[in-house]
Enzyme design. Structure first.
Site, PDB file in Angstrom:
ATOM      1  N   GLY A 131      -1.351   1.909  -7.125  1.00  0.00           N
ATOM      2  CA  GLY A 131      -2.086   2.072  -8.392  1.00  0.00           C
ATOM      3  C   GLY A 131      -1.463   3.155  -9.254  1.00  0.00           C
TER       4      GLY A 131
ATOM      5  CB  CYS B  56      -0.917   0.006   1.222  1.00  0.00           C
ATOM      6  SG  CYS B  56      -1.954   1.488   1.312  1.00  0.00           S
TER       7      CYS B  56
ATOM      8  CB  CYS C 281      -4.668   3.413  -5.250  1.00  0.00           C
ATOM      9  SG  CYS C 281      -3.873   1.797  -5.128  1.00  0.00           S
TER      10      CYS C 281
ATOM     11  CD  GLU D 147      -7.131   1.198  -2.618  1.00  0.00           C
ATOM     12  OE1 GLU D 147      -6.969   0.353  -1.719  1.00  0.00           O
ATOM     13  OE2 GLU D 147      -6.773   2.383  -2.513  1.00  0.00           O
TER      14      GLU D 147
ATOM     15  CG  HIS E  58      -2.008  -2.370  -9.331  1.00  0.00           C
ATOM     16  ND1 HIS E  58      -2.833  -1.462  -8.717  1.00  0.00           N
ATOM     17  CD2 HIS E  58      -1.068  -2.718  -8.419  1.00  0.00           C
ATOM     18  CE1 HIS E  58      -2.406  -1.239  -7.482  1.00  0.00           C
ATOM     19  NE2 HIS E  58      -1.332  -1.995  -7.274  1.00  0.00           N
TER      20      HIS E  58
HETATM   21  N1  LIG Z   1      -6.427  -2.532  -1.977  1.00  0.00           N
HETATM   22  C1  LIG Z   1      -5.047  -2.805  -2.212  1.00  0.00           C
HETATM   23  C2  LIG Z   1      -4.163  -2.366  -1.078  1.00  0.00           C
HETATM   24  C3  LIG Z   1      -4.176  -0.896  -0.784  1.00  0.00           C
HETATM   25  C4  LIG Z   1      -3.504  -0.015  -1.831  1.00  0.00           C
HETATM   26  C5  LIG Z   1      -3.298   1.367  -1.336  1.00  0.00           C
HETATM   27  N2  LIG Z   1      -4.410   2.141  -1.009  1.00  0.00           N
HETATM   28  C6  LIG Z   1      -2.155   2.124  -1.970  1.00  0.00           C
HETATM   29  O1  LIG Z   1      -2.027   3.328  -1.659  1.00  0.00           O
HETATM   30  O2  LIG Z   1      -1.337   1.534  -2.662  1.00  0.00           O
HETATM   31  C7  LIG Z   1      -4.812  -4.302  -2.456  1.00  0.00           C
HETATM   32  O3  LIG Z   1      -5.606  -5.139  -2.020  1.00  0.00           O
HETATM   33  O4  LIG Z   1      -3.797  -4.636  -3.074  1.00  0.00           O
END
Ligand SMILES: N[C@@H](CCC[C@H](N)C(=O)O)C(=O)O
Length: 280
Positions: free
Chosen positions: A223, A79, A220, A211, A162
């Site tokens: 992301g 994250c 993200c 997400e 991703h």
């Molecule tokens: N939902 C993501 C993890 C969280 C990502 C985050 N908010 C970021 O800033 O990178 C997952 O399940 O991989």
């Protein structure tokens, strides 16, 4: 059984992607999926996109271990926004301008770059289908799947999976409807984070995100890293760009050694004690 010990928490965010941060280095407290869900619940809990747990370092190479839980109680390995927040806390505590955080995805080096501005080496972008992971051998530059106006995404792992879809207008995409369907697509055995991206200039990308395990968030970090890597692989941008998210801007650079640097702000907005009802 309900835990009645005092557990302090901090509420932090990176560009509105918000976290409840628990430092359990003294208490050794072990979070469960049910507790993560209860804490993250915006109606009955504290409300957050991820619950972030700072644990004692597991090797001599880092300042702390970081565990990450999505709002649905699932665990994730990476994250970006939480990494900046935890790095800032560790640097504040140590009076240093450098911190190393260990996660399931590896060691992450962070540096203070200004007042509440942190840069993190998010590690290498992984591009092989097995590393994302995908269910079968597929060219990750053109994954061939699609639904409605979202087609042919690029696959990137930043320690978490991703799928980046390039579109003409991110505002026109019904992410709330398409995001969950794509997150659970058969091609993604561990589900995936879904990004929609619009190239504004060779050094500027507009991105929105659905997400995995949480839903639409205002930003993200991983992301944004995956989106820049995907855009550069497609020849749509240079290897450095500002990624404009709903909550603000991250500067992302894909270095020649494949590591991805992310620079952006952190915010500490509240602190308190966890209610014991959230810990049963
Ligand atoms: N939902 C993501 C993890 C969280 C990502 C985050 N908010 C970021 O800033 O990178 C997952 O399940 O991989």
């Amino acid at each position: 059984m309900t835990d009645t010990t005092d557990h302090p928490f901090l509420k932090m965010h990176g560009l509105g992607n918000d976290f409840v941060v628990l430092d359990v280095r003294q208490s050794g407290f072990a979070l469960t999926p049910a507790m993560a869900r209860a804490i993250a619940d915006r109606r009955t809990g504290l409300g957050c996109d991820q619950v972030v747990v700072i644990e004692t370092a597991r090797s001599g190479l880092s300042d702390a271990w970081m565990s990450l839980w999505n709002a649905d109680g699932s665990v994730t390995s990476a994250c970006g926004n939480a990494t900046r927040c935890v790095a800032w806390l560790l640097m504040q505590q140590a009076g240093s301008d450098h911190a190393v955080i260990e996660t399931k995805a590896g060691l992450l080096d962070a540096e203070m770059r200004g007042d509440k501005l942190v840069a993190v080496d998010m590690g290498p972008a992984r591009l092989d289908w097995r590393e994302i992971p995908l269910a079968k051998p597929v060219d990750t530059l053109h994954m061939g799947i699609g639904i409605g106006s979202l087609t042919d995404p690029v696959g990137v792992s930043m320690g978490n999976p991703h799928a980046v879809f390039f579109v003409g207008d991110v505002a026109a995409i019904d992410l709330a409807a398409l995001g969950p369907v794509l997150e659970h697509h058969d091609l993604f055995p561990e589900r995936a984070n879904i990004e929609v991206a619009q190239v504004l200039a060779p050094d500027r990308i507009r991105m929105r995100v659905w997400e995995r395990g949480t839903g639409i968030t205002s930003a993200c970090g991983t992301g944004a890293c995956a989106t820049l890597v995907a855009a550069a692989r497609r020849g749509l941008t240079a290897r450095k760009a500002d990624v404009v998210l709903d909550g603000g801007v991250l500067t992302i650079e894909w270095l020649p050694d494949d590591h991805v640097m992310m620079t952006g702000p952190v915010a500490l907005v509240a602190e308190g004690m966890l209610d014991s009802s959230l810990l049963s």
